[in-house]
Design an enzyme around this catalytic site. Structure first.
Site, short mmCIF file in Angstrom:
data_model
loop_
_atom_site.label_atom_id
_atom_site.label_comp_id
_atom_site.label_asym_id
_atom_site.label_seq_id
_atom_site.Cartn_x
_atom_site.Cartn_y
_atom_site.Cartn_z
N SER A 1 15.11 20.14 11.55
CA SER A 1 14.59 19.82 13.62
C SER A 1 13.22 20.17 13.94
O SER A 1 12.37 19.52 13.29
CB SER A 1 14.83 21.96 13.60
N HIS A 2 13.05 19.59 15.14
CA HIS A 2 12.11 19.01 16.10
C HIS A 2 11.01 19.62 15.54
O HIS A 2 9.72 19.39 15.18
CB HIS A 2 12.05 18.86 17.57
N ALA A 3 11.07 20.58 16.12
CA ALA A 3 10.19 22.03 15.13
C ALA A 3 9.72 22.09 13.98
O ALA A 3 7.73 22.14 13.57
CB ALA A 3 10.41 23.79 15.81
#
Length: 245
Positions: A196-198
């Site tokens: 995921s982005h985070a």
């Protein structure tokens, strides 16, 4: 990592070795293609937002909108039809009221759905169990430990609340959230995993990340001192005097 993998005895088999190297090359090209498409897709957003903001100001001046941000409740074809009728003078009262009614109805619907998740967390995390002794737990997505006070950020309108050294606790992130990682000591996210982005941005910035807690934004509250362990994927209570990075 590739060199270690290629030393595996199974890869002495030429067909298997060729297949593996092809898969690696495909993955590299795929990642580059993904980054390029994200770049070109988001590059157009700033000029689009400037155009919509300008249109919102004009429609507010014309009495169609109560405030410029209401322009986002109207669809592109509705705006195109409206601006086609607008010559700088007063719009017909019937047209103004029709658009005001559309904005009111959609604003009310947005408020109604604002607190309703697209997917029920109870379904997503049906088998999730918080680790013993942890406040919340999930997937350790960026290694390291960091302690600090919690700051729950639920959306862009709260970005300015995050202070340097605080633990960013949020439901999700996207590229717009990236500047917050410069200030955060660690990140704890309700949804997402290793890709995921985070998680990716946390690894780039070298700060611990725990992903997929399912309930971090509900359990943790502003100011609580916690220790984020990105190795084990857990968040525990911390001594208020403790500070790690």
């Amino acid at each position: 990592a590739l060199a270690r993998l290629l030393r595996h005895p199974a890869l002495r088999l030429a067909p298997l070795r060729r297949a593996l190297l092809q898969a690696v090359d495909d993955a590299k090209r795929g990642m580059a293609f993904r980054e390029d498409t994200h770049f070109y897709a988001t590059m157009v957003l700033p000029p689009l937002r400037r155009a919509y903001a300008g249109l919102g100001r004009r429609l507010t001046a014309a009495g169609v909108l109560a405030e410029p941000a209401e322009v986002y409740h109207l669809r592109f074809e509705e705006l195109a039809d409206l601006t086609g009728q607008y010559d700088g003078g007063a719009l017909p009262a019937a047209v103004v009221e029709r658009y005001r009614a559309l904005v009111r109805a959609r604003a009310a619907k947005r408020r109604e759905l604002q607190a309703v998740p697209l997917l029920d967390p109870a379904v997503l995390f049906a088998h999730h169990r918080t680790a013993p002794g942890a406040l919340v737990s999930g997937t350790g997505a960026s290694r390291g430990q960091a302690a600090g006070p919690v700051r729950v950020i639920r959306g862009p309108d709260e970005f300015g609340l995050l202070r340097s050294g605080e633990i960013l606790v949020c439901p999700y992130t996207n590229p717009a959230w990236t500047p917050l990682f410069q200030r955060a000591a660690a990140v704890v996210v309700d949804y997402g995993g290793l890709g995921s982005h985070a998680a990716i941005v946390a690894r780039e910035y070298g700060i611990p990340a725990v992903m997929g807690t399912g309930n971090g934004t509900r359990v943790l509250h502003d100011g609580r001192q916690v220790l984020v362990d990105g190795n084990r994927g857990v968040v525990t209570a911390a001594d208020p005097a403790l500070s790690l990075s």
